[in-house]
Design a protein around this motif. Structure first.
Motif, PDB file in Angstrom:
ATOM      1  N   GLY A 110      24.418  60.542  25.190  1.00 31.15           N
ATOM      2  CA  GLY A 110      23.526  61.302  26.059  1.00 31.15           C
ATOM      3  C   GLY A 110      24.103  61.467  27.454  1.00 31.15           C
ATOM      4  O   GLY A 110      25.318  61.612  27.621  1.00 31.15           O
ATOM      5  N   GLU A 111      23.217  61.421  28.448  1.00 28.56           N
ATOM      6  CA  GLU A 111      23.625  61.590  29.831  1.00 28.56           C
ATOM      7  C   GLU A 111      23.101  60.443  30.697  1.00 28.56           C
ATOM      8  O   GLU A 111      22.013  59.927  30.458  1.00 28.56           O
ATOM      9  CB  GLU A 111      23.085  62.894  30.427  1.00 28.56           C
ATOM     10  CG  GLU A 111      23.684  64.151  29.842  1.00 28.56           C
ATOM     11  CD  GLU A 111      23.005  64.582  28.554  1.00 28.56           C
ATOM     12  OE1 GLU A 111      23.693  65.161  27.701  1.00 28.56           O
ATOM     13  OE2 GLU A 111      21.798  64.322  28.386  1.00 28.56           O
ATOM     14  N   PHE A 136      19.301  57.089  36.020  1.00 31.15           N
ATOM     15  CA  PHE A 136      18.386  57.595  35.000  1.00 31.15           C
ATOM     16  C   PHE A 136      19.188  57.870  33.739  1.00 31.15           C
ATOM     17  O   PHE A 136      20.329  58.326  33.812  1.00 31.15           O
ATOM     18  CB  PHE A 136      17.692  58.877  35.473  1.00 31.15           C
ATOM     19  CG  PHE A 136      16.881  58.678  36.717  1.00 31.15           C
ATOM     20  CD1 PHE A 136      15.568  58.250  36.639  1.00 31.15           C
ATOM     21  CD2 PHE A 136      17.440  58.897  37.965  1.00 31.15           C
ATOM     22  CE1 PHE A 136      14.820  58.055  37.791  1.00 31.15           C
ATOM     23  CE2 PHE A 136      16.700  58.709  39.123  1.00 31.15           C
ATOM     24  CZ  PHE A 136      15.394  58.292  39.033  1.00 31.15           C
ATOM     25  N   ILE A 137      18.586  57.596  32.585  1.00 33.55           N
ATOM     26  CA  ILE A 137      19.285  57.720  31.309  1.00 33.55           C
ATOM     27  C   ILE A 137      18.487  58.624  30.382  1.00 33.55           C
ATOM     28  O   ILE A 137      17.267  58.489  30.265  1.00 33.55           O
ATOM     29  CB  ILE A 137      19.484  56.327  30.678  1.00 33.55           C
ATOM     30  CG1 ILE A 137      20.400  55.508  31.591  1.00 33.55           C
ATOM     31  CG2 ILE A 137      20.042  56.421  29.275  1.00 33.55           C
ATOM     32  CD1 ILE A 137      20.452  54.054  31.282  1.00 33.55           C
ATOM     33  N   SER A 138      19.192  59.551  29.730  1.00 32.45           N
ATOM     34  CA  SER A 138      18.556  60.464  28.786  1.00 32.45           C
ATOM     35  C   SER A 138      19.454  60.584  27.563  1.00 32.45           C
ATOM     36  O   SER A 138      20.648  60.865  27.699  1.00 32.45           O
ATOM     37  CB  SER A 138      18.380  61.844  29.428  1.00 32.45           C
ATOM     38  OG  SER A 138      17.901  62.767  28.490  1.00 32.45           O
ATOM     39  N   GLY A 139      18.902  60.350  26.386  1.00 32.75           N
ATOM     40  CA  GLY A 139      19.710  60.490  25.187  1.00 32.75           C
ATOM     41  C   GLY A 139      19.209  59.633  24.050  1.00 32.75           C
ATOM     42  O   GLY A 139      18.064  59.185  24.046  1.00 32.75           O
ATOM     43  N   TYR A 187      22.409  59.860  34.751  1.00 34.16           N
ATOM     44  CA  TYR A 187      22.284  60.573  36.024  1.00 34.16           C
ATOM     45  C   TYR A 187      22.261  59.568  37.167  1.00 34.16           C
ATOM     46  O   TYR A 187      21.520  58.593  37.121  1.00 34.16           O
ATOM     47  CB  TYR A 187      20.985  61.394  36.054  1.00 34.16           C
ATOM     48  CG  TYR A 187      20.912  62.438  34.977  1.00 34.16           C
ATOM     49  CD1 TYR A 187      21.362  63.729  35.222  1.00 34.16           C
ATOM     50  CD2 TYR A 187      20.404  62.146  33.721  1.00 34.16           C
ATOM     51  CE1 TYR A 187      21.307  64.706  34.231  1.00 34.16           C
ATOM     52  CE2 TYR A 187      20.349  63.112  32.728  1.00 34.16           C
ATOM     53  CZ  TYR A 187      20.796  64.385  32.989  1.00 34.16           C
ATOM     54  OH  TYR A 187      20.736  65.343  32.005  1.00 34.16           O
ATOM     55  N   THR A 202      28.283  62.708  31.132  1.00 32.93           N
ATOM     56  CA  THR A 202      28.087  62.918  29.702  1.00 32.93           C
ATOM     57  C   THR A 202      28.795  61.790  28.962  1.00 32.93           C
ATOM     58  O   THR A 202      29.969  61.522  29.212  1.00 32.93           O
ATOM     59  CB  THR A 202      28.661  64.280  29.271  1.00 32.93           C
ATOM     60  OG1 THR A 202      28.021  65.299  30.053  1.00 32.93           O
ATOM     61  CG2 THR A 202      28.445  64.535  27.796  1.00 32.93           C
ATOM     62  N   LYS A 210      25.869  63.936  37.024  1.00 35.09           N
ATOM     63  CA  LYS A 210      25.559  63.764  35.601  1.00 35.09           C
ATOM     64  C   LYS A 210      26.827  63.333  34.877  1.00 35.09           C
ATOM     65  O   LYS A 210      27.873  63.967  34.999  1.00 35.09           O
ATOM     66  CB  LYS A 210      25.046  65.059  34.988  1.00 35.09           C
ATOM     67  CG  LYS A 210      24.753  64.932  33.493  1.00 35.09           C
ATOM     68  CD  LYS A 210      24.154  66.200  32.929  1.00 35.09           C
ATOM     69  CE  LYS A 210      25.238  67.090  32.403  1.00 35.09           C
ATOM     70  NZ  LYS A 210      24.713  68.238  31.635  1.00 35.09           N
TER      71      LYS A 210
END
Length: 108
Positions: free
Chosen positions: A19-20, A85-88, A22, A38, A36
């Motif tokens: 994921g990403e 922040f973490i997204s994935g 941030y 990746t 960001k």
């Protein structure tokens, strides 16, 4: 950033993150930054997939050791004042622990 503990046994389950990440910083005393990263940092059994980049520039990502424990991790290069922040998609054993890069030994 340490992603998850790692061992290279043939029966090791899937662990890691795709994921990403941030890094965001902004205050009256600092310049606003938003970065960001990746990331594909995954391990299962004896196979691994490692990749991390910021704006087309590759970052360290892979097997590492911190305080004598083996991890999979990614170099994020954040300052101490950045919010992370973490997204994935990630496995249940992920710890997402930011540590000082000078305390990490990376495998070749």
């Amino acid at each position: 950033m340490l992603i998850a503990a790692y061992n290279n046994k043939t029966d090791s389950p899937l662990s890691g993150f795709n994921g990403e990440i941030y890094l965001i910083r902004g205050a009256s005393s600092t310049v606003l930054t938003s970065v960001k990263i990746t990331v594909n940092c995954m391990a299962a059994r004896q196979d691994v997939k490692f990749y991390a980049e910021i704006n087309g520039t590759q970052k360290k990502c892979g097997k590492c050791t911190y305080n004598g424990v083996n991890y999979i991790g990614v170099e994020i290069g954040q300052s101490s004042s950045s919010n992370i922040f973490i997204s994935g998609i990630y496995s249940k054993d992920c710890i997402f622990k930011a540590v000082n890069i000078n305390d990490v030994q990376w495998e070749a």
